[in-house]
Design an enzyme around this catalytic site. Structure first.
Site, PDB file in Angstrom:
ATOM      1  N   THR A  26       4.147   2.962   5.239  1.00  0.00           N
ATOM      2  CA  THR A  26       2.759   2.016   5.565  1.00  0.00           C
ATOM      3  C   THR A  26       2.005   3.350   6.650  1.00  0.00           C
ATOM      4  O   THR A  26       2.780   3.972   7.550  1.00  0.00           O
ATOM      5  CB  THR A  26       2.636   1.054   5.645  1.00  0.00           C
ATOM      6  OG1 THR A  26       1.292   1.020   6.567  1.00  0.00           O
ATOM      7  CG2 THR A  26       3.978   0.373   7.552  1.00  0.00           C
TER       8      THR A  26
ATOM      9  N   SER B 297     -23.469  16.580  21.277  1.00  0.00           N
ATOM     10  CA  SER B 297     -23.182  15.128  19.814  1.00  0.00           C
ATOM     11  C   SER B 297     -21.750  14.616  20.121  1.00  0.00           C
ATOM     12  O   SER B 297     -21.478  14.799  21.100  1.00  0.00           O
ATOM     13  CB  SER B 297     -22.999  15.799  18.601  1.00  0.00           C
ATOM     14  OG  SER B 297     -21.967  17.031  19.048  1.00  0.00           O
TER      15      SER B 297
ATOM     16  N   GLY C  97       0.858  -1.385  -0.343  1.00  0.00           N
ATOM     17  CA  GLY C  97       0.026  -0.415   0.147  1.00  0.00           C
ATOM     18  C   GLY C  97       1.021   1.330  -0.328  1.00  0.00           C
ATOM     19  O   GLY C  97       1.483   1.116   0.875  1.00  0.00           O
TER      20      GLY C  97
ATOM     21  N   ARG D 229     -26.103  14.859  16.310  1.00  0.00           N
ATOM     22  CA  ARG D 229     -25.932  13.389  16.219  1.00  0.00           C
ATOM     23  C   ARG D 229     -24.700  13.238  16.298  1.00  0.00           C
ATOM     24  O   ARG D 229     -23.732  13.553  17.061  1.00  0.00           O
ATOM     25  CB  ARG D 229     -25.751  13.856  14.139  1.00  0.00           C
ATOM     26  CG  ARG D 229     -27.142  14.021  13.255  1.00  0.00           C
ATOM     27  CD  ARG D 229     -26.163  14.016  12.296  1.00  0.00           C
ATOM     28  NE  ARG D 229     -27.882  13.468  11.554  1.00  0.00           N
ATOM     29  CZ  ARG D 229     -28.629  14.002   9.958  1.00  0.00           C
ATOM     30  NH1 ARG D 229     -26.911  15.022   9.694  1.00  0.00           N
ATOM     31  NH2 ARG D 229     -28.984  14.442   9.371  1.00  0.00           N
TER      32      ARG D 229
HETATM   33  O1  F6P Z   1      -1.567  -1.361   4.943  1.00  0.00           O
HETATM   34  C1  F6P Z   1      -2.128   0.012   4.642  1.00  0.00           C
HETATM   35  C2  F6P Z   1      -3.989   0.015   4.292  1.00  0.00           C
HETATM   36  O2  F6P Z   1      -4.181   1.436   4.007  1.00  0.00           O
HETATM   37  C3  F6P Z   1      -4.487  -0.410   5.532  1.00  0.00           C
HETATM   38  O3  F6P Z   1      -4.311   0.266   6.671  1.00  0.00           O
HETATM   39  C4  F6P Z   1      -5.588  -1.316   5.039  1.00  0.00           C
HETATM   40  O4  F6P Z   1      -6.215  -2.083   5.737  1.00  0.00           O
HETATM   41  C5  F6P Z   1      -5.189  -1.509   3.789  1.00  0.00           C
HETATM   42  O5  F6P Z   1      -4.354  -1.043   3.854  1.00  0.00           O
HETATM   43  C6  F6P Z   1      -6.378  -1.114   2.153  1.00  0.00           C
HETATM   44  O6  F6P Z   1      -5.756  -2.257   1.087  1.00  0.00           O
HETATM   45  P1  F6P Z   1      -6.346  -1.870  -0.097  1.00  0.00           P
HETATM   46  O7  F6P Z   1      -5.632  -0.721  -0.788  1.00  0.00           O
HETATM   47  O8  F6P Z   1      -5.532  -2.903  -0.772  1.00  0.00           O
HETATM   48  O9  F6P Z   1      -7.361  -2.047  -0.042  1.00  0.00           O
END
Ligand code: F6P
Length: 328
Positions: A130, A220, A15, A167
């Site tokens: 990450t 809220s 990611g 809310r």
């Molecule tokens: O590891 C980074 C992340 O954004 C996580 O927080 C999330 O669960 C995952 O990747 C989402 O992955 P994808 O972009 O494959 O949907």
């Protein structure tokens, strides 16, 4: 520095996270500084398998320190999980004359690097990138700080509409199996309750806490929920359950999703990325390998990839207490 390294490859994998471009820039410019060649690998390990390389020099990474995403693109490669895939990648690296690589990514990317290093005795270094901050051996991963700021900014906006309509909002944030984003952004945005996987408060305590807050005069509220929380209900089911107990409350759900991964990196992430890139290249040039660069107590430290993958990054439990006190 004593070593045989003349050419280093850099790739982003898994990611994407804000700050990855700043880290690419740092690796490329550190190579230029030490007068060694650098190639960028497109689309992570998949691009490595397919030989999708591009020669990079100090000027090819101009004007990217401020950009979100990754100019090298990223991917999660299933083929690199296979022996055949890794063999193809090794041939491509040899054909290109690459002596070592720096991978910017999370634990899945580090696992690939470690196996590759074991199989081909190929020098590798990891830079933790990450938004989840779930890597052992570093206080901060690249992108985490930016993601926190994004989440807090968005919750501030949600607060405006929540209070206008009296809310209760359930805001789901990313983080995979850990609650760093939820806990820190929850405290930073003044959430009423924060649900994280590391500390399952259970649905009953949530109800109790919301009852107390209603009694104390709040009209809220914001509840921040980590996507990996352990209540056994997803955010929509939770909202429904709470609405059944509080018919007077209008409940809305906001799932923040991938916006948390985008945007220009914060100054903190840019500085961290710059430091990590320099350290990664210098570590390779010192003849070391199979390590991850991290920052602990503001010092650049190295952790074996194996430990970085298997170790657990711990949440700061003090923040749970602080949050409890703040929501009196
Ligand atoms: O590891 C980074 C992340 O954004 C996580 O927080 C999330 O669960 C995952 O990747 C989402 O992955 P994808 O972009 O494959 O949907």
């Amino acid at each position: 520095m004593k070593n045989n390294i003349k050419k280093i490859a850099v790739l982003t994998s898994g990611g994407d996270a804000p700050g990855m471009n700043a880290a690419i820039r740092s690796v490329v410019r550190s190579c230029a500084f030490y007068k060694i060649e650098c190639v960028g690998v497109y689309r992570g390990y998949q691009g490595m398998i397919e030989g999708d390389f591009k020669q990079m020099d100090a000027r090819s990474v101009g004007n990217i320190i401020n950009k979100g995403g990754t100019i090298l693109k990223s991917a999660r490669s299933d083929e690199f999980r296979t022996k055949e895939g890794r063999l193809k990648a090794f041939h491509q690296l040899k054909m290109e004359g690459v002596d070592a690589f720096v991978v910017i990514g999370g634990d899945g990317s580090f696992t690939g690097a470690m196996i590759f290093n074991e199989e081909y005795d190929f020098p590798v270094i990891g830079i933790p990138g990450t938004i989840d901050n779930d890597i052992y051996g570093t206080n901060y991963t690249l992108g985490y700080d930016t993601a926190l700021n994004t989440v807090v900014e968005v919750i501030d906006k949600i607060r405006d509409t929540a209070s206008s309509h009296n809310r209760l909002f359930f805001v789901e944030v990313m983080g995979r199996d850990v609650g760093h984003i939820a806990l820190n952004a929850g405290v930073g945005a003044g959430a009423e309750e924060i649900l994280i996987p590391e500390e399952n408060i259970g649905v009953d305590r949530l109800i109790e806490s919301l009852r107390k807050s209603k009694k104390s005069g709040k009209s809220s509220s914001i509840v921040v929920i980590a996507e990996g929380d352990k209540t056994g209900k997803n955010v929509f089911e939770l909202a429904e359950y709470v609405e059944e107990h509080f018919p007077f409350y209008e409940v809305r759900v906001s799932v923040l999703g991938h916006m948390q991964r985008g945007g220009s990196p914060s100054c903190f992430d840019r500085v961290l990325a710059s430091r990590m890139g320099v350290k990664a290249v210098e570590t390779l040039l010192e003849g070391k390998s199979n390590l991850m660069v991290g920052v602990t107590d503001n010092k650049m430290l190295l952790t074996e990839l194996d430990k970085a993958i298997k170790g657990k990054s711990k949440i700061n439990k003090e923040l749970l207490r602080v949050s409890d006190i703040m929501t009196i």
